[in-house]
Write a protein that holds these residues in place. Structure first.
Motif, mmCIF file in Angstrom:
data_model
loop_
_atom_site.group_PDB
_atom_site.id
_atom_site.type_symbol
_atom_site.label_atom_id
_atom_site.label_comp_id
_atom_site.label_asym_id
_atom_site.label_seq_id
_atom_site.Cartn_x
_atom_site.Cartn_y
_atom_site.Cartn_z
ATOM 1 N N ASP A 163 0.850 -1.197 0.000
ATOM 2 C CA ASP A 163 0.000 0.000 0.000
ATOM 3 C C ASP A 163 0.882 1.243 0.000
ATOM 4 N N PRO A 164 0.947 1.981 -1.121
ATOM 5 C CA PRO A 164 1.840 3.157 -1.188
ATOM 6 C C PRO A 164 1.476 4.259 -0.194
ATOM 7 N N ILE A 185 1.062 3.936 2.879
ATOM 8 C CA ILE A 185 1.789 3.737 4.134
ATOM 9 C C ILE A 185 3.235 3.269 3.897
ATOM 10 N N ASN A 186 3.619 3.140 2.640
ATOM 11 C CA ASN A 186 4.975 2.716 2.301
ATOM 12 C C ASN A 186 5.625 3.834 1.478
ATOM 13 N N ARG A 187 6.377 4.693 2.149
ATOM 14 C CA ARG A 187 6.956 5.877 1.490
ATOM 15 C C ARG A 187 7.934 5.487 0.395
ATOM 16 N N ARG A 188 8.744 4.454 0.643
ATOM 17 C CA ARG A 188 9.718 4.045 -0.373
ATOM 18 C C ARG A 188 8.992 3.599 -1.637
ATOM 19 N N LEU A 189 7.893 2.877 -1.462
ATOM 20 C CA LEU A 189 7.119 2.437 -2.623
ATOM 21 C C LEU A 189 6.562 3.637 -3.377
ATOM 22 N N ARG A 190 6.102 4.663 -2.662
ATOM 23 C CA ARG A 190 5.598 5.866 -3.329
ATOM 24 C C ARG A 190 6.685 6.497 -4.196
ATOM 25 N N ASP A 191 7.916 6.530 -3.693
ATOM 26 C CA ASP A 191 9.020 7.125 -4.450
ATOM 27 C C ASP A 191 9.324 6.325 -5.715
#
Length: 241
Positions: free
Chosen positions: A43-44, A46-52
């Motif tokens: 889930d982007p 709550i997952n900052r690295r994934l959002r980036d």
């Protein structure tokens, strides 16, 4: 770092990437999988690295359904990737850093060494050239995509936590501390700012100019071989192309 045609280099690299989208998407897919596993969530929100990484994928024109497919696949992917960084020297003392994600260290080490050797360079010890670079978040914005005043963009970036804002002839460059990068990128995204590039990167402190045609041929060979390798995620160097 003004005056080194970063925007032109990025556009040139994007044009090369457009000709090899499959390979680029494969590499970003690997980053998405690692981001999911290390961030502990698909889930982007709550997952900052994934959002980036998703932002990086979109900057490289990866379709949304491809991004979502790679994220879903990460939960069931048994592959374990290890991040390994190599440092070395190209012609005339040029500094090169190679970041990899690999499931086979021997294969990757052999391929990286071969790329350096073919270009007349050599792999060095960890830390041999890293001190010549600054680890920074870097955001590049095409001037033509920002219709408002430059000062407004600068204040938006600085208020969000950016370290510096530089206006070039054709672009704006925003730099941040690595830990502040996500917050700045998200603030710009929420404000509707289109970013040509947004990533945590290694920025050279000084650049090396090559005038000998053989040196240029050799470093181009090394960089091309590295960028074509599926295990190589990013290549940084201080050659002023």
């Amino acid at each position: 770092m003004s005056g080194h045609s970063k925007f032109a280099n990025i556009k040139h690299k994007k044009e090369k990437n457009d000709a090899a989208k499959g390979k680029i998407f494969t590499k970003i897919g690997k980053e998405l999988a690692v981001a999911v596993k290390e961030g502990g969530s698909s889930d982007p929100s709550i997952n900052r690295r994934l959002r980036d990484v998703i932002a990086k994928a979109k900057a490289n024109n990866m379709p949304n359904d491809t991004i979502e497919r790679n994220i879903k696949r990460a939960d069931s992917d048994p592959s374990t990737y290890e991040a390994i960084t190599y440092e070395g020297y190209g012609p005339n003392g040029t500094a090169i850093i190679v970041e990899t994600l690999t499931d086979n260290k021997n294969r990757t080490a052999s391929n990286v060494k071969n790329a350096f050797t073919k270009g007349g360079g050599n792999v060095g010890t960890p830390g041999c050239v890293a001190f010549m670079f600054d680890n920074k978040g870097q955001i590049i914005i095409d001037k033509n995509s920002w219709e408002k005043d430059a000062d407004e963009l600068m204040m938006l970036a600085l208020d969000a936590g950016a370290d510096d804002f530089v206006e070039e002839d054709d672009s704006y460059e925003i730099t941040t501390a690595p830990d502040d990068f996500s917050g700045v990128r998200e603030a710009l995204e929420e404000a509707g700012v289109e970013m040509v590039m947004a990533s945590v990167t290694m920025i050279p402190q000084t650049f090396v100019t090559l005038s000998d045609s053989e040196d240029i041929k050799n470093i181009t060979k090394t960089l091309d071989m590295l960028e074509e390798d599926d295990d190589v995620q990013d290549v940084y160097h201080n050659w002023e192309e």
